[in-house]
Write an enzyme that holds these catalytic residues in place. Structure first.
Site, PDB file in Angstrom:
ATOM      1  N   GLY A  53       0.808  -1.209   0.000  1.00 51.38           N
ATOM      2  CA  GLY A  53       0.000   0.000   0.000  1.00 51.38           C
ATOM      3  C   GLY A  53       0.842   1.258   0.000  1.00 51.38           C
ATOM      4  O   GLY A  53       0.344   2.346   0.264  1.00 51.38           O
ATOM      5  N   CYS A  70     -16.647   4.817 -26.760  1.00 44.64           N
ATOM      6  CA  CYS A  70     -17.984   5.400 -26.702  1.00 44.64           C
ATOM      7  C   CYS A  70     -18.529   5.291 -25.283  1.00 44.64           C
ATOM      8  O   CYS A  70     -19.342   4.429 -24.954  1.00 44.64           O
ATOM      9  CB  CYS A  70     -18.895   4.736 -27.721  1.00 44.64           C
ATOM     10  SG  CYS A  70     -18.377   5.185 -29.375  1.00 44.64           S
ATOM     11  N   GLU A  71     -18.019   6.173 -24.490  1.00 47.55           N
ATOM     12  CA  GLU A  71     -18.207   6.193 -23.047  1.00 47.55           C
ATOM     13  C   GLU A  71     -17.404   7.425 -22.637  1.00 47.55           C
ATOM     14  O   GLU A  71     -16.470   7.789 -23.347  1.00 47.55           O
ATOM     15  CB  GLU A  71     -17.536   4.934 -22.486  1.00 47.55           C
ATOM     16  CG  GLU A  71     -17.880   4.509 -21.093  1.00 47.55           C
ATOM     17  CD  GLU A  71     -19.186   3.727 -21.046  1.00 47.55           C
ATOM     18  OE1 GLU A  71     -20.010   4.131 -20.227  1.00 47.55           O
ATOM     19  OE2 GLU A  71     -19.384   2.772 -21.813  1.00 47.55           O
TER      20      GLU A  71
END
Ligand SMILES: *Cc1c(COP(=O)(O)O)cnc(C)c1O
Length: 412
Positions: free
Chosen positions: A229, A339-340
């Protein structure tokens, strides 16, 4: 950053990046192994006073050549699926150097891991109980603990909070001990992984203290795995985990613990991002400059199908125009061709862009290619690895055949 500007041309490991784009085509992933080695050694050095084992988290970057590179450095592997385990074995890792840390998988998948000889890390009591019933003390296990420290700004990548599905809550320790005792299990390791992008060394250290306290309940430990992390910088002046400071503080408490425990345990980390994020680059070409009423879009020959982190995590990836390094800075919204709504970055100051220019996304080593898809029936880009001043194609650009490979055309 290991990409350097020399005589107005960007280079990685001494190789001209425009030349790489022209040789392999666009878009293109490039990985600089010298940066990976630098990061690996930096971590080793920060923990040189303890028995440190670094296990590369292969979900960050899964190409078999990268896995082999880490194996050659002496790294182990952190695998989260049986397929990652199999990839690791294919890359030449010793099974004992692989820790299998799946989440919510079936007991059958865990058994498969056990039969391959890798270390098994269990993250729920149900499976712990089944595993103990099957193997008793014949197969040592590691147990994933959730110490409930809250790390990371983004709940999508934080795993230590109270509603997290990861790990066994520290408050369930009495139940864990009951299951372990009843099945005579050998617990060889304890593990925590509290999520990505830990902002605060203090918080991380609090987690490690809880782990060391918990470890006193287990008498046959060989290692404690403190997960990962670690945050790396994604832009100039960005905050990142001070690994040397962490090394100093954690070494002190770990050594003290080992002394009272009566055994020199191995300290394990399993970084993904820390080792490979800054080593990766995604190059893409500008298809169109599109001026609308309110903004200037730079539309690329890539999209969320190749790099989803900005849309999925609101991640910031720095974008440079490598075709015009010293141009006048102008403001662009950089978008993909899917297409987004796939916006890579709003209102970015980038040196003046012309159609046909190559842009580069920095920090494209971790969770970029591995999260890519074929959405919109688009092909995935090739991957190139730079090793000792030479470029190697390590994955072909996909073709239409790749898209059709598993489709069954029943021709009704
Ligand atoms: C994803 C993951 C890692 C790597 O995390 P980074 O933030 O990329 O370092 C380590 N361990 C486990 C169990 C993981 O799921």
């Amino acid at each position: 950053m290991s990409m350097k500007l020399i005589n107005n041309r960007y280079q990685i490991g001494g190789l001209d990046v425009i030349a790489l784009c022209e040789k392999y085509g666009s878009p293109l992933y490039v990985y600089d192994t010298s940066k990976m080695k630098y990061q690996y050694n930096k971590m080793l050095n920060a923990f040189k006073e303890v028995n440190l084992k670094i296990n590369f988290a292969c979900k960050a970057l899964g190409n078999i050549n990268i896995l082999r590179f880490f194996n050659n450095l002496g790294s182990g592997l952190d695998a989260v699926s049986i397929q990652e385990v199999q990839m690791g074995l294919k890359a030449g890792f010793n099974p004992k150097d692989i820790i299998f840390t799946p989440n919510c998988v079936s007991i059958e998948e865990i058994q498969e891991g056990a039969s391959l000889g890798v270390k098994i890390n269990i993250d729920n009591i149900s499976i712990l109980e089944q595993f103990g019933h099957l193997y008793g003390n014949a197969m040592p296990v590691c147990i994933r603990i959730n110490p409930h420290i809250l790390a990371g700004g983004n709940t999508k990548i934080s795993t230590g909070h109270i509603d997290s599905k990861f790990g066994i809550s520290i408050y369930q320790l009495p139940h864990v001990l009951r299951v372990v005792e009843a099945n005579h299990m050998k617990v060889e390791g304890l593990h925590m992984h509290t999520g990505s992008d830990i902002l605060d060394v203090e918080v991380f250290l609090r987690g490690t203290e809880i782990m060391l306290e918990t470890a006193k309940n287990f008498h046959e430990l060989d290692y404690i795995d403190f997960g990962s992390g670690f945050k790396v910088p994604y832009k100039p002046d960005d905050y990142f985990t001070d690994i040397d400071m962490l090394g100093k503080d954690l070494t002190r408490s770990f050594k003290k613990f080992c002394k009272t425990y009566g055994k020199d345990l191995t300290l394990i980390f399993e970084p993904g991002k820390f080792l490979v994020s800054e080593a990766g680059y995604l190059f893409a070409r500008v298809n169109v400059i599109k001026q609308t009423l309110a903004t200037v879009f730079a539309g690329l020959d890539t999209g969320l199908n190749h790099l989803i982190r900005p849309m999925f995590y609101d991640a910031y990836h720095q974008i440079l125009n490598v075709s015009n390094p010293k141009g006048k800075p102008r403001i662009y919204t950089v978008v993909g061709y899917i297409c987004e709504t796939d916006t890579f970055g709003w209102n970015r100051k980038i040196s003046e862009i012309h159609e046909g220019d190559y842009l580069v996304f920095l920090n494209a080593g971790a969770y970029c290619y591995t999260m890519s898809s074929n959405y919109n029936a688009r092909l995935r880009p090739p991957e190139v690895m730079i090793y000792e001043g030479k470029d190697y194609l390590i994955r072909h650009r996909e073709t239409l055949e790749d898209l059709l490979r598993n489709q069954v055309d029943v021709k009704l």
